[in-house]
Design an enzyme around this catalytic site. Structure first.
Site, PDB file in Angstrom:
ATOM      1  N   THR A  25       0.813  -1.221   0.000  1.00  0.00           N
ATOM      2  CA  THR A  25       0.000   0.000   0.000  1.00  0.00           C
ATOM      3  C   THR A  25       0.846   1.270   0.000  1.00  0.00           C
ATOM      4  O   THR A  25       2.017   1.269   0.367  1.00  0.00           O
ATOM      5  CB  THR A  25      -0.930   0.027   1.225  1.00  0.00           C
ATOM      6  OG1 THR A  25      -0.148   0.027   2.420  1.00  0.00           O
ATOM      7  CG2 THR A  25      -1.854  -1.181   1.232  1.00  0.00           C
ATOM      8  N   ASP A  26       0.186   2.364  -0.393  1.00  0.00           N
ATOM      9  CA  ASP A  26       0.831   3.677  -0.347  1.00  0.00           C
ATOM     10  C   ASP A  26       0.490   4.350   0.992  1.00  0.00           C
ATOM     11  O   ASP A  26      -0.130   3.741   1.860  1.00  0.00           O
ATOM     12  CB  ASP A  26       0.415   4.527  -1.551  1.00  0.00           C
ATOM     13  CG  ASP A  26      -1.093   4.761  -1.629  1.00  0.00           C
ATOM     14  OD1 ASP A  26      -1.800   4.618  -0.599  1.00  0.00           O
ATOM     15  OD2 ASP A  26      -1.575   5.092  -2.731  1.00  0.00           O
ATOM     16  N   ARG A  27       0.851   5.593   1.138  1.00  0.00           N
ATOM     17  CA  ARG A  27       0.617   6.299   2.407  1.00  0.00           C
ATOM     18  C   ARG A  27      -0.861   6.455   2.726  1.00  0.00           C
ATOM     19  O   ARG A  27      -1.234   6.617   3.879  1.00  0.00           O
ATOM     20  CB  ARG A  27       1.295   7.668   2.382  1.00  0.00           C
ATOM     21  CG  ARG A  27       2.806   7.533   2.479  1.00  0.00           C
ATOM     22  CD  ARG A  27       3.486   8.838   2.706  1.00  0.00           C
ATOM     23  NE  ARG A  27       3.047   9.418   3.971  1.00  0.00           N
ATOM     24  CZ  ARG A  27       3.178  10.683   4.282  1.00  0.00           C
ATOM     25  NH1 ARG A  27       3.728  11.519   3.436  1.00  0.00           N
ATOM     26  NH2 ARG A  27       2.756  11.143   5.427  1.00  0.00           N
TER      27      ARG A  27
END
Length: 143
Positions: A25-27
């Site tokens: 996942t990203d932030r």
């Protein structure tokens, strides 16, 4: 631009389940688009395995491989950390040297992603297309 559309799924499709890792996942906690390629590859390998083809052994024994030569993907909804995803995979077309794998990624029945991936059978040390061996074609045949 025309909307991407999958071929109809056959009566039986290969199913592969996985849980989204934090690393995927990203932030914002959303699965990064590049991770879908790894998910789809795992599902293709598991489909072949379930149909009697050990892909690693196939590569080592024959010197052949099935690299991706074309991809069409459509993202319909976001997957997030810790989601359990089901990847449905089937072969929609096959020619002398190419195989088209179609796939859907769903979460609890909701469509998240659709893709169509074309692989070519190649002699790996020469990067030259070759005919698909019977054992690969058999593993890709509808069940």
């Amino acid at each position: 631009m025309a909307r991407f559309k999958l071929s109809p799924a056959p009566a039986t499709v290969a199913r592969h389940t996985l849980r989204v890792g934090y690393v995927d996942t990203d932030r914002a906690g959303v699965v990064h688009h590049s991770r879908y390629l790894a998910y789809l590859e795992a599902a293709r390998i598991e489909m072949l395995r379930a149909n009697g083809l050990d892909y690693r052994a196939f590569e080592l024994e024959t010197g052949l491989g099935l690299p991706i030569v074309e991809i069409h993907m459509a993202y319909r909804a976001a997957a997030r950390f810790d989601d359990v995803l089901e990847i449905e995979t089937w072969v929609s077309a096959m020619s002398r040297a190419k195989i088209v794998f179609d796939a859907r990624i769903v979460r609890a029945g909701a469509l998240l992603q659709e893709s169509s991936i074309v692989v070519a059978c190649v002699k790996m040390d020469e990067a030259r297309p070759v005919s698909i061996p019977d054992r690969v074609a058999s593993a890709c045949a509808p069940r």
